[in-house]
Design a protein around this motif. Structure first.
Motif, PDB file in Angstrom:
ATOM      1  N   GLN A  89       7.685   0.789  -3.158  1.00  0.00           N
ATOM      2  CA  GLN A  89       7.433   0.228  -4.727  1.00  0.00           C
ATOM      3  C   GLN A  89       8.219   1.425  -5.424  1.00  0.00           C
ATOM      4  OE1 GLN A  89       5.290   1.943  -2.506  1.00  0.00           O
ATOM      5  NE2 GLN A  89       4.557   3.574  -3.621  1.00  0.00           N
ATOM      6  N   ILE A  90       8.576   0.453  -6.503  1.00  0.00           N
ATOM      7  CA  ILE A  90       8.828   1.274  -7.771  1.00  0.00           C
ATOM      8  C   ILE A  90       8.028   1.502  -8.710  1.00  0.00           C
ATOM      9  CG2 ILE A  90      11.379   0.791  -7.262  1.00  0.00           C
ATOM     10  CD1 ILE A  90      11.376  -0.905  -9.740  1.00  0.00           C
ATOM     11  N   ALA A  91       7.000   0.657  -8.590  1.00  0.00           N
ATOM     12  CA  ALA A  91       5.796   0.935  -9.710  1.00  0.00           C
ATOM     13  C   ALA A  91       5.135   2.262  -9.708  1.00  0.00           C
ATOM     14  CB  ALA A  91       4.744  -0.206  -9.348  1.00  0.00           C
ATOM     15  N   LYS A  92       4.321   2.538 -10.631  1.00  0.00           N
ATOM     16  CA  LYS A  92       3.744   4.078 -10.865  1.00  0.00           C
ATOM     17  C   LYS A  92       2.833   4.138  -9.800  1.00  0.00           C
ATOM     18  CE  LYS A  92       3.461   4.559 -15.992  1.00  0.00           C
ATOM     19  NZ  LYS A  92       2.568   5.013 -17.015  1.00  0.00           N
ATOM     20  N   THR A  93       3.029   5.359  -9.053  1.00  0.00           N
ATOM     21  CA  THR A  93       2.692   5.993  -7.825  1.00  0.00           C
ATOM     22  C   THR A  93       2.050   7.102  -8.112  1.00  0.00           C
ATOM     23  OG1 THR A  93       4.456   4.519  -6.700  1.00  0.00           O
ATOM     24  CG2 THR A  93       3.328   6.279  -5.460  1.00  0.00           C
ATOM     25  N   ALA A  94       0.982   7.568  -7.084  1.00  0.00           N
ATOM     26  CA  ALA A  94       0.529   8.688  -7.128  1.00  0.00           C
ATOM     27  C   ALA A  94       1.707   9.861  -6.998  1.00  0.00           C
ATOM     28  CB  ALA A  94      -0.325   8.891  -5.968  1.00  0.00           C
ATOM     29  N   GLU A  95       1.279  10.914  -7.913  1.00  0.00           N
ATOM     30  CA  GLU A  95       2.220  11.969  -7.922  1.00  0.00           C
ATOM     31  C   GLU A  95       1.999  12.947  -6.966  1.00  0.00           C
ATOM     32  OE1 GLU A  95       2.251  14.020 -11.922  1.00  0.00           O
ATOM     33  OE2 GLU A  95       3.050  12.183 -12.699  1.00  0.00           O
ATOM     34  N   THR A  96       0.771  13.304  -6.596  1.00  0.00           N
ATOM     35  CA  THR A  96       0.534  14.285  -5.663  1.00  0.00           C
ATOM     36  C   THR A  96      -0.817  13.633  -4.909  1.00  0.00           C
ATOM     37  OG1 THR A  96      -1.357  15.390  -6.833  1.00  0.00           O
ATOM     38  CG2 THR A  96       0.844  16.236  -7.295  1.00  0.00           C
ATOM     39  N   ALA A  97      -1.108  14.297  -3.458  1.00  0.00           N
ATOM     40  CA  ALA A  97      -2.270  13.710  -2.582  1.00  0.00           C
ATOM     41  C   ALA A  97      -3.592  13.433  -3.369  1.00  0.00           C
ATOM     42  CB  ALA A  97      -2.201  14.560  -1.352  1.00  0.00           C
ATOM     43  N   ALA A  98      -3.647  14.634  -4.278  1.00  0.00           N
ATOM     44  CA  ALA A  98      -4.779  14.603  -5.147  1.00  0.00           C
ATOM     45  C   ALA A  98      -5.022  13.182  -5.807  1.00  0.00           C
ATOM     46  CB  ALA A  98      -4.792  15.540  -6.156  1.00  0.00           C
ATOM     47  N   TRP A  99      -3.935  12.438  -6.144  1.00  0.00           N
ATOM     48  CA  TRP A  99      -3.973  11.074  -6.820  1.00  0.00           C
ATOM     49  C   TRP A  99      -4.582   9.989  -5.745  1.00  0.00           C
ATOM     50  CZ3 TRP A  99      -0.708  10.110 -11.297  1.00  0.00           C
ATOM     51  CH2 TRP A  99      -0.631  11.217 -12.182  1.00  0.00           C
ATOM     52  N   VAL A 100      -4.065  10.298  -4.533  1.00  0.00           N
ATOM     53  CA  VAL A 100      -4.234   9.016  -3.479  1.00  0.00           C
ATOM     54  C   VAL A 100      -5.652   8.903  -2.978  1.00  0.00           C
ATOM     55  CG1 VAL A 100      -3.332   8.345  -0.983  1.00  0.00           C
ATOM     56  CG2 VAL A 100      -1.950   9.656  -2.815  1.00  0.00           C
ATOM     57  N   PRO A 101      -6.097   7.590  -2.942  1.00  0.00           N
ATOM     58  CA  PRO A 101      -7.656   7.510  -2.561  1.00  0.00           C
ATOM     59  C   PRO A 101      -7.971   8.034  -1.050  1.00  0.00           C
ATOM     60  CG  PRO A 101      -6.492   5.376  -3.521  1.00  0.00           C
ATOM     61  CD  PRO A 101      -5.270   6.570  -3.331  1.00  0.00           C
ATOM     62  N   THR A 102      -8.669   8.571  -0.949  1.00  0.00           N
ATOM     63  CA  THR A 102      -9.128   9.171   0.429  1.00  0.00           C
ATOM     64  C   THR A 102      -9.162   8.095   1.418  1.00  0.00           C
ATOM     65  OG1 THR A 102     -10.297  11.089  -0.522  1.00  0.00           O
ATOM     66  CG2 THR A 102     -10.826  10.574   1.769  1.00  0.00           C
ATOM     67  N   GLY A 103      -8.245   8.416   2.810  1.00  0.00           N
ATOM     68  CA  GLY A 103      -8.412   7.549   3.714  1.00  0.00           C
ATOM     69  C   GLY A 103      -7.522   6.234   3.535  1.00  0.00           C
ATOM     70  N   SER A 104      -6.808   6.342   2.460  1.00  0.00           N
ATOM     71  CA  SER A 104      -5.753   4.986   2.376  1.00  0.00           C
ATOM     72  C   SER A 104      -4.606   5.096   3.230  1.00  0.00           C
ATOM     73  CB  SER A 104      -5.430   4.818   0.777  1.00  0.00           C
ATOM     74  OG  SER A 104      -4.530   6.199   0.560  1.00  0.00           O
ATOM     75  N   GLY A 105      -4.245   6.378   3.680  1.00  0.00           N
ATOM     76  CA  GLY A 105      -3.150   6.483   4.559  1.00  0.00           C
ATOM     77  C   GLY A 105      -1.862   6.378   3.719  1.00  0.00           C
ATOM     78  N   LEU A 106      -1.905   6.283   2.397  1.00  0.00           N
ATOM     79  CA  LEU A 106      -0.775   6.288   1.452  1.00  0.00           C
ATOM     80  C   LEU A 106      -0.235   7.721   1.227  1.00  0.00           C
ATOM     81  CD1 LEU A 106      -2.004   3.568  -1.014  1.00  0.00           C
ATOM     82  CD2 LEU A 106      -0.193   3.350   0.986  1.00  0.00           C
ATOM     83  N   ARG A 107       0.915   7.939   0.919  1.00  0.00           N
ATOM     84  CA  ARG A 107       1.472   9.255   0.489  1.00  0.00           C
ATOM     85  C   ARG A 107       1.869   9.228  -1.017  1.00  0.00           C
ATOM     86  NH1 ARG A 107       5.647  10.335   5.172  1.00  0.00           N
ATOM     87  NH2 ARG A 107       5.693  12.564   4.389  1.00  0.00           N
ATOM     88  N   ALA A 108       2.002  10.317  -1.666  1.00  0.00           N
ATOM     89  CA  ALA A 108       2.188  10.439  -2.606  1.00  0.00           C
ATOM     90  C   ALA A 108       3.773  10.942  -3.087  1.00  0.00           C
ATOM     91  CB  ALA A 108       1.624  11.733  -3.323  1.00  0.00           C
ATOM     92  N   LEU A 109       4.275  10.721  -4.403  1.00  0.00           N
ATOM     93  CA  LEU A 109       5.698  10.928  -4.529  1.00  0.00           C
ATOM     94  C   LEU A 109       6.099  12.278  -4.124  1.00  0.00           C
ATOM     95  CD1 LEU A 109       6.169   9.091  -7.768  1.00  0.00           C
ATOM     96  CD2 LEU A 109       6.745   8.161  -5.640  1.00  0.00           C
ATOM     97  N   ASP A 110       5.413  13.325  -4.117  1.00  0.00           N
ATOM     98  CA  ASP A 110       5.778  14.661  -3.686  1.00  0.00           C
ATOM     99  C   ASP A 110       6.019  15.032  -2.521  1.00  0.00           C
ATOM    100  OD1 ASP A 110       3.166  15.023  -3.159  1.00  0.00           O
ATOM    101  OD2 ASP A 110       2.940  16.797  -4.181  1.00  0.00           O
TER     102      ASP A 110
END
Length: 148
Positions: A89-110
Motif C-alpha cells: 500500500q501507498i496509503a497512510k501507514t503506521a509509522e512505528t510498531a506502536a501504531w500497529v494493532p496488536t496481533g495484526s501481523g502488519l509491519r510499520a514503515l520503520d
C-alpha cells in the motif's frame, strides 16, 4: 481503440538491483517494441512488500520511477493504494510498531530502521509523478525525505 501494455510488478522485484535488472532486460525492450507498434507502455510501479522488508524506505519505488521515466514510458500504474493485507500500500501507514494493532501481523514503515512519516509513500508517489512529467530533475537519488 486504446492499446497499451501494463507490466504487473508485484512479486517480480524486491530491491533496487531487481528494478535495474528489469529495466535492462525487460523495460527497454518492451518500450522499443511498443514504440515500433504504436502501443503505449504503462508499467506498474510498486512501493515494495512492506511485510517482507522490500521497501528500503522508498529506494525501490524511486528507482522504478527513475528507470521508467528515463526509458520513456507513456504512463505509470501505481500498485496499490490500500492493499494493507499484501503489504504494498501507498496509503497512510503506521509509522512505528506502536501504531500497529496488536496481533495484526502488519509491519510499520520503520521496519528497516529508517523512520518514515505515515504519508511518506503518498509524498514519494507525488514526487515520482513530478519526475515523470518532467517537473523535477531526472535523478537516481530519491529526493523525498522519509520524514516530512
Amino acid at each position: 481503440m486504446c492499446l497499451d501494455v501494463v507490466n504487473w510488478m508485484v512479486g517480480r522485484i524486491s530491491d533496487v538491483a531487481g528494478a535495474d535488472h528489469y529495466y535492462n532486460n525487460v523495460n527497454q525492450q518492451d518500450q522499443a517494441d511498443c514504440n515500433a507498434h504504436g502501443i503505449d507502455y504503462q508499467p506498474c510501479v510498486i512501493p515494495g512488500d512492506l511485510q517482507s522488508g522490500h521497501r528500503r524506505h522508498g529506494d525501490l519505488m524511486w528507482r522504478q520511477f527513475y528507470n521508467l521515466t528515463r526509458v520513456g514510458v507513456q504512463g505509470l500504474y501505481i500498485s496499490m493504494f490500500d492493499e494493507f493485507n499484501e503489504g504494498n500500500q501507498i496509503a497512510k501507514t503506521a509509522e512505528t510498531a506502536a501504531w500497529v494493532p496488536t496481533g495484526s501481523g502488519l509491519r510499520a514503515l520503520d521496519e528497516d530502521g529508517t523512520a518514515c512519516s505515515s504519508d511518506y509513500y503518498l509524498r514519494l508517489t507525488n514526487d515520482g509523478g513530478r519526475l515523470f512529467k518532467g517537473q523535477a530533475p531526472l535523478t537516481p537519488v530519491r529526493p523525498t525525505a522519509p520524514m516530512g
